[in-house]
Write a protein that holds these residues in place. Structure first.
Motif, short mmCIF file in Angstrom:
data_model
loop_
_atom_site.label_atom_id
_atom_site.label_comp_id
_atom_site.label_asym_id
_atom_site.label_seq_id
_atom_site.Cartn_x
_atom_site.Cartn_y
_atom_site.Cartn_z
N MET A 41 0.98 -1.00 0.18
CA MET A 41 0.33 0.07 -0.26
C MET A 41 0.71 1.30 0.05
SD MET A 41 -3.00 1.78 2.70
CE MET A 41 -4.30 1.96 1.93
N LYS A 42 0.51 1.73 -1.05
CA LYS A 42 1.17 3.57 -1.16
C LYS A 42 1.10 4.39 -0.12
CE LYS A 42 0.99 2.85 -5.77
NZ LYS A 42 1.48 3.43 -7.12
N ALA A 43 1.40 5.18 0.14
CA ALA A 43 1.10 6.35 2.10
C ALA A 43 1.10 8.26 1.66
CB ALA A 43 1.27 5.48 2.87
N LEU A 44 0.60 8.49 1.60
CA LEU A 44 0.86 10.43 1.65
C LEU A 44 0.78 10.64 2.88
CD1 LEU A 44 1.32 12.68 -0.24
CD2 LEU A 44 -0.95 12.96 -0.44
N LEU A 45 1.55 10.89 3.84
CA LEU A 45 0.98 11.21 5.18
C LEU A 45 1.30 13.25 5.40
CD1 LEU A 45 3.08 8.06 6.91
CD2 LEU A 45 0.36 8.72 6.47
N THR A 46 0.03 14.14 5.68
CA THR A 46 -0.25 15.14 5.03
C THR A 46 -0.06 15.69 6.79
OG1 THR A 46 -2.21 15.34 5.09
CG2 THR A 46 -0.95 14.72 3.08
N SER A 47 0.46 17.05 6.67
CA SER A 47 0.27 17.71 7.86
C SER A 47 -1.84 18.28 8.22
CB SER A 47 0.65 18.95 8.48
OG SER A 47 0.54 19.57 9.69
N ALA A 48 -2.01 18.61 6.55
CA ALA A 48 -2.95 20.03 6.41
C ALA A 48 -3.93 19.27 5.00
CB ALA A 48 -2.49 20.86 6.54
N GLY A 49 -3.48 18.34 4.66
CA GLY A 49 -4.58 17.80 3.39
C GLY A 49 -3.25 18.15 2.46
N ILE A 50 -4.45 18.19 1.43
CA ILE A 50 -3.86 18.94 0.22
C ILE A 50 -3.56 20.38 -0.02
CG2 ILE A 50 -3.73 18.08 -2.49
CD1 ILE A 50 -3.42 15.23 -0.73
N LYS A 51 -2.91 20.26 1.24
CA LYS A 51 -2.18 21.95 0.78
C LYS A 51 -2.26 22.89 -0.35
CE LYS A 51 -2.40 25.14 3.62
NZ LYS A 51 -3.23 25.67 4.80
N ASN A 52 -1.32 22.53 -1.26
CA ASN A 52 -0.60 22.57 -2.70
C ASN A 52 -0.85 22.18 -3.60
OD1 ASN A 52 1.68 21.31 -2.29
ND2 ASN A 52 2.35 22.59 -0.37
N ARG A 53 0.24 22.61 -4.37
CA ARG A 53 0.31 21.53 -5.81
C ARG A 53 1.07 20.62 -6.10
NH1 ARG A 53 -1.76 23.12 -11.52
NH2 ARG A 53 -3.25 23.86 -9.97
N THR A 54 2.13 21.38 -5.14
CA THR A 54 3.10 19.79 -5.41
C THR A 54 2.43 18.48 -4.12
OG1 THR A 54 5.06 21.65 -5.12
CG2 THR A 54 5.30 19.20 -3.69
N ILE A 55 1.97 18.63 -3.45
CA ILE A 55 1.04 18.13 -2.89
C ILE A 55 0.14 17.14 -3.49
CG2 ILE A 55 -0.04 17.46 -0.86
CD1 ILE A 55 1.45 19.07 1.21
N GLU A 56 -0.47 17.88 -4.26
CA GLU A 56 -1.55 17.65 -4.96
C GLU A 56 -1.13 16.15 -6.05
OE1 GLU A 56 -5.46 19.07 -7.69
OE2 GLU A 56 -4.57 19.96 -6.75
N ASN A 57 0.00 17.28 -6.46
CA ASN A 57 0.66 15.73 -8.16
C ASN A 57 1.04 14.36 -7.27
OD1 ASN A 57 -0.18 18.02 -10.27
ND2 ASN A 57 2.35 18.76 -9.29
N ALA A 58 2.44 15.41 -6.37
CA ALA A 58 2.31 13.54 -5.14
C ALA A 58 0.90 12.85 -5.06
CB ALA A 58 2.93 13.51 -4.38
N LEU A 59 0.10 13.35 -5.25
CA LEU A 59 -1.59 12.51 -4.60
C LEU A 59 -1.64 11.21 -5.93
CD1 LEU A 59 -3.86 11.20 -3.75
CD2 LEU A 59 -5.04 12.85 -3.79
N VAL A 60 -1.41 12.71 -7.10
CA VAL A 60 -1.91 11.98 -8.71
C VAL A 60 -0.85 10.54 -9.03
CG1 VAL A 60 -2.38 12.09 -10.65
CG2 VAL A 60 -3.61 13.98 -8.80
#
Length: 244
Positions: A1-20
């Motif tokens: 399983m993959k993971a995206l561990l954030t402090s405040a959700g999909i806060k910016n484009r960089t984090i959103e790109n990582a999710l995609v």
């Protein structure tokens, strides 16, 4: 399983790109389940849970334009036949763990059976954690409380610790607790956030000293990505890695 561990959700484009990138396809083609359980110990928990699942919460998560979005309430799962919910979890592209109390969340992840299910999910599935949701993914994490936490049943230890804040020293109960061990490191969220005055870099270092694993202290513009078992920080802000 993959993971995206954030402090405040999909806060910016960089984090959103990582999710995609983790999903391997657009968010609009992905099915998700949101888990609001961690928020219930907070005053106004039911209203905060509604805001989270309706996309009106503080952090961007539910409102990203998912193909479908369902609610997975952990406190109900132990009373439901597994065939009614396990297939739905297996079919989801992403599991979205909202913030709140990480001890409460981790306890219900174990009690509901979800903690045992997570390692058996598809390698393409993505665990997305916000604040407490990110913390609970660790084998061990720490959290501070003004009084002993209630409604949790996982083994833990606690001690009184004094932390410096911009408004003066504060006395807190520092609790070390068991997470679900989805990853082999810990996360301290909200680094240097004005609404979290004890989450300074100096205090994060003190917290990390109680965790027997590498620990990432991340601000709201940072996240830890795990793909093929390897953690990597993506950030438009600042962060710090503490080694055990």
């Amino acid at each position: 399983m993959k993971a995206l561990l954030t402090s405040a959700g999909i806060k910016n484009r960089t984090i959103e790109n990582a999710l995609v990138d983790l999903l391997g396809k657009p968010i609009a083609e992905s099915d998700a389940l949101i888990i609001p359980t961690a928020i219930y110990p907070f005053p106004g928990g039911p209203a905060l849970a509604y805001r989270a699942v309706s996309g009106q919460g503080r952090f961007r998560l539910a409102e990203l334009g998912w193909k479908s979005l369902g609610i997975l309430e952990l406190t109900a799962l132990s009373t439901i036949d597994e065939q009614a919910w396990v297939p739905t979890v297996r079919e989801a592209d992403a599991l979205l763990f909202w913030g709140g109390d990480p001890m409460f969340l981790a306890g219900w992840m174990h009690r509901s059976g979800l903690a045992d299910l997570l390692p058996t999910l598809s390698s393409d599935s993505v665990y997305v954690g916000v604040s407490a949701g990110a913390m609970a993914a660790a084998p061990t994490f720490v959290e501070t409380y003004t009084e002993p936490p209630r409604g949790v049943d996982r083994p833990s230890k606690s001690e009184q610790v004094v932390f410096a804040t911009p408004d003066g020293d504060v006395d807190r109960l520092l609790v070390t607790a068991q997470g679900v061990g989805l990853v082999d490191f810990a996360v301290i969220p909200h680094l240097d956030h004005p609404d979290h005055p004890d989450a300074s870099l100096a205090n994060a270092e003190k917290w990390a000293a109680h965790i027997p694993h590498p620990t990432y202290a991340i601000d709201d513009n940072s996240a830890v990505v795990v793909n093929n078992g390897k953690p990597q920080v993506v950030s438009e802000g600042h962060w710090k890695l503490f080694h055990s």
